[in-house]
Motif scaffolding. Sequence first.
Motif, PDB file in Angstrom:
ATOM      1  N   LEU A  57      -4.445   2.629  -6.964  1.00 51.38           N
ATOM      2  CA  LEU A  57      -3.408   2.054  -6.115  1.00 51.38           C
ATOM      3  C   LEU A  57      -2.132   2.064  -6.940  1.00 51.38           C
ATOM      4  CD1 LEU A  57      -2.421   0.528  -3.573  1.00 51.38           C
ATOM      5  CD2 LEU A  57      -3.240  -1.585  -4.684  1.00 51.38           C
ATOM      6  N   LEU A  58      -1.094   2.740  -6.441  1.00 48.00           N
ATOM      7  CA  LEU A  58       0.122   2.946  -7.215  1.00 48.00           C
ATOM      8  C   LEU A  58       1.365   2.682  -6.383  1.00 48.00           C
ATOM      9  CD1 LEU A  58      -0.980   6.409  -8.656  1.00 48.00           C
ATOM     10  CD2 LEU A  58      -1.159   4.205  -9.842  1.00 48.00           C
ATOM     11  N   ALA A  91       7.702   2.987   1.176  1.00 48.93           N
ATOM     12  CA  ALA A  91       8.386   3.058   2.466  1.00 48.93           C
ATOM     13  C   ALA A  91       9.134   4.385   2.611  1.00 48.93           C
ATOM     14  CB  ALA A  91       9.369   1.898   2.589  1.00 48.93           C
ATOM     15  N   THR A  92       9.178   5.173   1.521  1.00 45.70           N
ATOM     16  CA  THR A  92       9.970   6.400   1.555  1.00 45.70           C
ATOM     17  C   THR A  92       9.159   7.680   1.359  1.00 45.70           C
ATOM     18  OG1 THR A  92      10.467   6.177  -0.807  1.00 45.70           O
ATOM     19  CG2 THR A  92      12.059   5.222   0.745  1.00 45.70           C
ATOM     20  N   THR A 102      -2.998   9.094  -0.248  1.00 47.67           N
ATOM     21  CA  THR A 102      -2.675   8.507   1.046  1.00 47.67           C
ATOM     22  C   THR A 102      -1.553   7.508   0.852  1.00 47.67           C
ATOM     23  OG1 THR A 102      -4.992   8.673   1.724  1.00 47.67           O
ATOM     24  CG2 THR A 102      -3.598   7.156   2.983  1.00 47.67           C
ATOM     25  N   VAL A 103      -0.545   7.550   1.706  1.00 50.34           N
ATOM     26  CA  VAL A 103       0.563   6.604   1.639  1.00 50.34           C
ATOM     27  C   VAL A 103       0.224   5.381   2.480  1.00 50.34           C
ATOM     28  CG1 VAL A 103       3.011   6.222   2.124  1.00 50.34           C
ATOM     29  CG2 VAL A 103       2.237   8.450   1.280  1.00 50.34           C
ATOM     30  N   LEU A 104       0.382   4.207   1.887  1.00 49.77           N
ATOM     31  CA  LEU A 104       0.219   2.949   2.609  1.00 49.77           C
ATOM     32  C   LEU A 104       1.608   2.478   3.011  1.00 49.77           C
ATOM     33  CD1 LEU A 104      -2.333   1.092   0.272  1.00 49.77           C
ATOM     34  CD2 LEU A 104      -2.819   2.502   2.279  1.00 49.77           C
ATOM     35  N   VAL A 112      -2.831  -3.583   1.506  1.00 51.84           N
ATOM     36  CA  VAL A 112      -3.717  -3.705   0.340  1.00 51.84           C
ATOM     37  C   VAL A 112      -4.956  -4.520   0.694  1.00 51.84           C
ATOM     38  CG1 VAL A 112      -3.910  -4.600  -2.014  1.00 51.84           C
ATOM     39  CG2 VAL A 112      -1.869  -3.323  -1.318  1.00 51.84           C
ATOM     40  N   SER A 113      -4.804  -5.530   1.507  1.00 53.62           N
ATOM     41  CA  SER A 113      -5.971  -6.314   1.951  1.00 53.62           C
ATOM     42  C   SER A 113      -6.941  -5.430   2.725  1.00 53.62           C
ATOM     43  CB  SER A 113      -5.528  -7.495   2.814  1.00 53.62           C
ATOM     44  OG  SER A 113      -4.758  -8.395   2.052  1.00 53.62           O
ATOM     45  N   THR A 114      -6.407  -4.605   3.601  1.00 56.36           N
ATOM     46  CA  THR A 114      -7.244  -3.672   4.365  1.00 56.36           C
ATOM     47  C   THR A 114      -7.919  -2.676   3.430  1.00 56.36           C
ATOM     48  OG1 THR A 114      -5.842  -3.903   6.312  1.00 56.36           O
ATOM     49  CG2 THR A 114      -7.229  -1.929   6.193  1.00 56.36           C
TER      50      THR A 114
END
Length: 192
Positions: A57-58, A91-92, A102-104, A112-114
């Motif tokens: 996670l980055l 966001a970008t 994959t972009v969150l 992140v909770s999901t």
Amino acid sequence: MGKIIISENVTLDGVVQDPTGDEGFEIGGWFGQVENKDREEWAKVELDEALGADALLLGRRTYEFFAARWPSRSGPWADRLNSLPKYVVSATLQDPDWNNSTVLTGDVVDAVSTLSRKVNGDIVVYASFQLVHTLMEHDLVDELRLMIYPFVLGAGERLFGETMRKRHLRLVDTSTVGDGLAFLTYQPARDT
């Protein structure tokens, strides 16, 4: 359920900014100022951590830094990082080009909770101090792994910014890495 693990290189005074000196921070580059033996031992710890991870996670800047370097590398550590699922909070960023990325988007806490409900195992967060601040503020961190470098910089972005409230952590493991680095593992003391 996934376990969110923060893994950071940090100076004695808590600075995480520009460890490699690539960002132009006047006193950056502290990561490379340790002995070769320490860096070799550090690499072994990092490989073990990557082998135990189920996902990365980055934040966007860290993702771009890693994506510019790791895909062209080979060897056990590079192979592991390149093959892991990678989730980027941004966001970008539109089309991540590092494989398995994959972009969150949207609300970081919800995303992140999901993710932590979806991934069964260790979700490791490297660098990404702005993301770390958000995760800490919302009690989404299950473990902190801190590689402490023997430098006091006196300035720079800190791992722990000003947070909404005090956090209680408990030390669960310590080790010396090489001759000059300390590796500390903490977990939130949620019942305090």
